[in-house]
Design a protein around this motif. Sequence first.
Motif, PDB file in Angstrom:
ATOM      1  N   LEU A  44       3.877  30.920  22.795  1.00 26.02           N
ATOM      2  CA  LEU A  44       5.247  30.603  22.411  1.00 26.02           C
ATOM      3  C   LEU A  44       5.532  29.104  22.468  1.00 26.02           C
ATOM      4  O   LEU A  44       6.254  28.569  21.619  1.00 26.02           O
ATOM      5  CB  LEU A  44       6.230  31.358  23.305  1.00 26.02           C
ATOM      6  N   VAL A  45       4.985  28.410  23.467  1.00 24.05           N
ATOM      7  CA  VAL A  45       5.168  26.955  23.532  1.00 24.05           C
ATOM      8  C   VAL A  45       4.590  26.301  22.284  1.00 24.05           C
ATOM      9  O   VAL A  45       5.245  25.471  21.624  1.00 24.05           O
ATOM     10  CB  VAL A  45       4.517  26.368  24.796  1.00 24.05           C
ATOM     11  N   LEU A  46       3.366  26.661  21.950  1.00 18.51           N
ATOM     12  CA  LEU A  46       2.722  26.067  20.780  1.00 18.51           C
ATOM     13  C   LEU A  46       3.436  26.468  19.495  1.00 18.51           C
ATOM     14  O   LEU A  46       3.583  25.648  18.571  1.00 18.51           O
ATOM     15  CB  LEU A  46       1.258  26.485  20.720  1.00 18.51           C
ATOM     16  N   ARG A  47       3.889  27.721  19.405  1.00 15.76           N
ATOM     17  CA  ARG A  47       4.592  28.156  18.197  1.00 15.76           C
ATOM     18  C   ARG A  47       5.828  27.303  17.952  1.00 15.76           C
ATOM     19  O   ARG A  47       6.081  26.847  16.823  1.00 15.76           O
ATOM     20  CB  ARG A  47       5.010  29.628  18.323  1.00 15.76           C
ATOM     21  N   ASN A  48       6.622  27.059  18.987  1.00 16.35           N
ATOM     22  CA  ASN A  48       7.856  26.300  18.794  1.00 16.35           C
ATOM     23  C   ASN A  48       7.597  24.808  18.593  1.00 16.35           C
ATOM     24  O   ASN A  48       8.322  24.147  17.844  1.00 16.35           O
ATOM     25  CB  ASN A  48       8.802  26.543  19.966  1.00 16.35           C
ATOM     26  N   MET A  49       6.551  24.283  19.228  1.00 18.51           N
ATOM     27  CA  MET A  49       6.204  22.881  18.978  1.00 18.51           C
ATOM     28  C   MET A  49       5.741  22.690  17.525  1.00 18.51           C
ATOM     29  O   MET A  49       6.127  21.725  16.859  1.00 18.51           O
ATOM     30  CB  MET A  49       5.122  22.431  19.953  1.00 18.51           C
ATOM     31  N   MET A  50       4.921  23.628  17.040  1.00 22.18           N
ATOM     32  CA  MET A  50       4.473  23.550  15.650  1.00 22.18           C
ATOM     33  C   MET A  50       5.641  23.755  14.690  1.00 22.18           C
ATOM     34  O   MET A  50       5.752  23.065  13.662  1.00 22.18           O
ATOM     35  CB  MET A  50       3.402  24.606  15.391  1.00 22.18           C
ATOM     36  N   GLY A  51       6.500  24.707  15.015  1.00 24.00           N
ATOM     37  CA  GLY A  51       7.665  24.949  14.173  1.00 24.00           C
ATOM     38  C   GLY A  51       8.554  23.718  14.091  1.00 24.00           C
ATOM     39  O   GLY A  51       9.081  23.382  13.014  1.00 24.00           O
ATOM     40  N   LEU A  52       8.718  23.031  15.213  1.00 24.66           N
ATOM     41  CA  LEU A  52       9.503  21.795  15.231  1.00 24.66           C
ATOM     42  C   LEU A  52       8.859  20.745  14.335  1.00 24.66           C
ATOM     43  O   LEU A  52       9.545  20.053  13.571  1.00 24.66           O
ATOM     44  CB  LEU A  52       9.618  21.277  16.667  1.00 24.66           C
ATOM     45  N   GLY A  53       7.532  20.618  14.422  1.00 26.03           N
ATOM     46  CA  GLY A  53       6.831  19.658  13.584  1.00 26.03           C
ATOM     47  C   GLY A  53       6.947  19.978  12.103  1.00 26.03           C
ATOM     48  O   GLY A  53       6.950  19.075  11.257  1.00 26.03           O
ATOM     49  N   MET A  54       7.074  21.265  11.760  1.00 26.64           N
ATOM     50  CA  MET A  54       7.197  21.668  10.357  1.00 26.64           C
ATOM     51  C   MET A  54       8.603  21.427   9.804  1.00 26.64           C
ATOM     52  O   MET A  54       8.769  21.039   8.647  1.00 26.64           O
ATOM     53  CB  MET A  54       6.833  23.155  10.209  1.00 26.64           C
ATOM     54  N   ILE A  55       9.615  21.672  10.618  1.00 28.47           N
ATOM     55  CA  ILE A  55      10.988  21.593  10.117  1.00 28.47           C
ATOM     56  C   ILE A  55      11.584  20.200  10.249  1.00 28.47           C
ATOM     57  O   ILE A  55      12.487  19.831   9.491  1.00 28.47           O
ATOM     58  CB  ILE A  55      11.883  22.632  10.852  1.00 28.47           C
ATOM     59  N   LEU A  56      11.099  19.382  11.189  1.00 34.09           N
ATOM     60  CA  LEU A  56      11.681  18.054  11.401  1.00 34.09           C
ATOM     61  C   LEU A  56      11.589  17.171  10.154  1.00 34.09           C
ATOM     62  O   LEU A  56      12.593  16.532   9.781  1.00 34.09           O
ATOM     63  CB  LEU A  56      11.017  17.377  12.602  1.00 34.09           C
ATOM     64  N   PRO A  57      10.438  17.087   9.470  1.00 39.37           N
ATOM     65  CA  PRO A  57      10.395  16.253   8.255  1.00 39.37           C
ATOM     66  C   PRO A  57      11.384  16.720   7.187  1.00 39.37           C
ATOM     67  O   PRO A  57      11.971  15.900   6.476  1.00 39.37           O
ATOM     68  CB  PRO A  57       8.952  16.400   7.775  1.00 39.37           C
ATOM     69  N   VAL A  58      11.557  18.039   7.074  1.00 49.42           N
ATOM     70  CA  VAL A  58      12.508  18.565   6.091  1.00 49.42           C
ATOM     71  C   VAL A  58      13.915  18.096   6.427  1.00 49.42           C
ATOM     72  O   VAL A  58      14.679  17.661   5.562  1.00 49.42           O
ATOM     73  CB  VAL A  58      12.448  20.108   6.051  1.00 49.42           C
TER      74      VAL A  58
END
Length: 301
Positions: A44-58
């Motif tokens: 879950l930690v990695l999922r949300n960190m990756m999700g943050l990295g995906m949505i932040l540029p957008v």
Amino acid sequence: MATTAPITHRFAPVLAVSVGIALFSGMDAAIKGGSLAVGVYTALVLRNMMGLGMILPVWLLRARRRPPPEVIRLHIIRSVVSAGMAILFFVAIVRLPIAEGIAITFIAPLIALLLAGVFLKERIHRRAIFASLLGLAGVGVIVGDRLGVTVANPQVVIGVTAAIVSALLYAANLVLQRKLSQQAGAVEVALFQNLVIAVLLGLAAPWLFVPPTLPALGLIAIGAACGTAALSLFAWGYARAEAQVLVPIEYSAFIWAALFGWVFFHEPVGAVTLAGTALIVLGCWIGTRHDPQGPTEQTAV
């Protein structure tokens, strides 16, 4: 001047949430695989960190804004609820088949319909209640067949208990999502949820984090992509339709959960499961069917 909204305008939120549910189920399967390898916390930690990295540029590329304090507060409350919901749900499905865990959490939409009436002042139509009860009956058929023949053991008890508490938090999350979606865009909702959950869970990283293997990392990355896309679709859909219209669609998650559980974890789907699923689909159809005698949507031109 006011005109009646086209049918496609009414159908679009239903389609968005339906696709979001399929993506969330794909995320469940991917994160279950990752959790079996490295544990629920690390996944879950990695999922949300990756999700943050995906949505932040957008978010950075769009016309970003700083939300007012009351909206930030709502983002934080919803994210905290979502964090508890997610942890308990994955604790459940690493001990239970995915479809079984999903089935137990289907008490959430029924609770959410009632909460929407209390907190969002939405009128709860009898058809929506009937649709939810029909879907819940389908879940009862499935759970009765699955759990009725299971010899209770500590892991099963933990899994079932975690799924039930997760469902209660999910009901609260659905209502908060409807309220928040009226004040924040889909990208903003996805950004804040990933950010807040990543920060909250990250506080325990020195003690609980397990370095992932490459296959586990790949599964978690797939889960993060599915979850981020689904979160945006949910936020968009709930901003454009009442909770009582969209909530019954939640039952379709069982179809995807059964499919992914069978394909990736060899979890069988029997005749009773299919019968329960038929009731769930019927409930979804009744709950989302447009009433031609009801009030028409109006849009300014």
